[in-house]
Design a protein around this motif. Structure first.
Motif, short mmCIF file in Angstrom:
data_model
loop_
_atom_site.label_atom_id
_atom_site.label_comp_id
_atom_site.label_asym_id
_atom_site.label_seq_id
_atom_site.Cartn_x
_atom_site.Cartn_y
_atom_site.Cartn_z
N PHE A 1 33.92 33.98 -5.33
CA PHE A 1 33.11 35.15 -5.66
C PHE A 1 33.42 36.32 -4.73
O PHE A 1 33.56 37.46 -5.18
CB PHE A 1 31.62 34.79 -5.60
CG PHE A 1 30.72 35.91 -5.99
CD1 PHE A 1 30.64 36.32 -7.31
CD2 PHE A 1 29.96 36.57 -5.05
CE1 PHE A 1 29.80 37.36 -7.68
CE2 PHE A 1 29.12 37.61 -5.40
CZ PHE A 1 29.05 38.01 -6.72
N SER A 2 33.58 36.06 -3.44
CA SER A 2 33.89 37.15 -2.50
C SER A 2 35.29 37.72 -2.74
O SER A 2 35.49 38.93 -2.63
CB SER A 2 33.74 36.67 -1.06
OG SER A 2 34.72 35.72 -0.74
N ILE A 3 36.24 36.88 -3.07
CA ILE A 3 37.59 37.36 -3.37
C ILE A 3 37.59 38.22 -4.63
O ILE A 3 38.21 39.29 -4.68
CB ILE A 3 38.58 36.18 -3.49
CG1 ILE A 3 38.83 35.57 -2.11
CG2 ILE A 3 39.90 36.63 -4.12
CD1 ILE A 3 39.58 34.26 -2.15
N LEU A 4 36.89 37.77 -5.66
CA LEU A 4 36.85 38.54 -6.91
C LEU A 4 36.14 39.88 -6.73
O LEU A 4 36.60 40.90 -7.25
CB LEU A 4 36.18 37.73 -8.02
CG LEU A 4 36.99 36.55 -8.57
CD1 LEU A 4 36.19 35.77 -9.60
CD2 LEU A 4 38.30 37.05 -9.17
N GLY B 1 36.58 45.69 -6.32
CA GLY B 1 36.28 46.89 -5.56
C GLY B 1 37.54 47.66 -5.19
O GLY B 1 37.58 48.90 -5.32
N VAL B 2 38.57 46.94 -4.76
CA VAL B 2 39.83 47.60 -4.42
C VAL B 2 40.48 48.20 -5.66
O VAL B 2 40.99 49.33 -5.63
CB VAL B 2 40.79 46.61 -3.71
CG1 VAL B 2 42.19 47.17 -3.59
CG2 VAL B 2 40.24 46.25 -2.33
N CYS B 3 40.47 47.45 -6.76
CA CYS B 3 41.05 47.98 -8.00
C CYS B 3 40.31 49.21 -8.49
O CYS B 3 40.93 50.17 -8.95
CB CYS B 3 41.03 46.91 -9.09
SG CYS B 3 42.22 45.59 -8.80
N THR B 4 38.99 49.21 -8.38
CA THR B 4 38.22 50.38 -8.78
C THR B 4 38.56 51.58 -7.92
O THR B 4 38.77 52.69 -8.42
CB THR B 4 36.72 50.08 -8.70
OG1 THR B 4 36.43 48.98 -9.55
CG2 THR B 4 35.90 51.28 -9.10
#
Length: 173
Positions: free
Chosen positions: A138-141, A146-149
């Motif tokens: 969950f934390s990785i996803l 967030g980075v992709c956004t």
């Protein structure tokens, strides 16, 4: 609630717990740590959104620009206030709490530097089973999204800037 907690831990003589072992000296001083955290945590965001966010609050459809009788200087001040609130201390508190928990559990208790270690005080040794794996997934996803956004919004901003200066759009310059 978290800000007074962090302040008490930082400035109280009762809470003199260090990140490293008892015989280790700190590798960096407080000023260097603050500079590294500031550069990593806010540098990229301010680079892309430092000018765009106040302008977006100034000209975008929001509750401040919907009042047609509000003078421009007051709308501009509200835009800056919202931006200062967005980039202010409350956003840092979440990062600081995670950093404190991870640093303490990693360097003092010898636990792995993963998000499941933050849940050790709550669920104990179950972090080493499926529950810990679920927390890490969950934390990785969420980090990935967030980075992709952030990269997607930055790419859209650069694309719009390049389009506004392109040969097809010279009549708007």
């Amino acid at each position: 609630m978290l800000l007074p907690n962090i302040f008490c831990h930082q400035h109280s003589k009762q809470f003199t717990v260090y990140s490293g072992q008892d015989d280790e000296k700190p590798e960096y001083n407080d000023g260097t740590w603050f500079a590294m955290l500031f550069a990593c945590g806010v540098g990229v965001g301010l680079f892309f959104f430092g000018v765009a966010e106040p302008l977006w609050h100034y000209i975008g459809p929001n509750r401040y620009t919907s009042d047609k009788y509000m003078p421009d200087n007051e709308v501009a001040q509200w835009a800056m206030n919202v931006t200062f609130f967005h980039w202010g201390i409350h956003g840092w508190i979440v990062y600081v709490m995670i950093g404190i928990i991870l640093g303490f559990l990693t360097f003092r208790k010898g636990m792995p530097m993963t998000m499941k270690s933050c849940f050790y005080p709550l669920i104990g040794d179950r972090i080493y089973g499926w529950m810990g794996d679920l927390i890490d997934i969950f934390s990785i996803l969420t980090t990935l999204f967030g980075v992709c956004t952030s990269l997607g919004l930055g790419t859209m901003q650069v694309n719009k800037g390049q389009y506004s200066f392109s040969a097809n759009n010279l009549n708007y310059i």
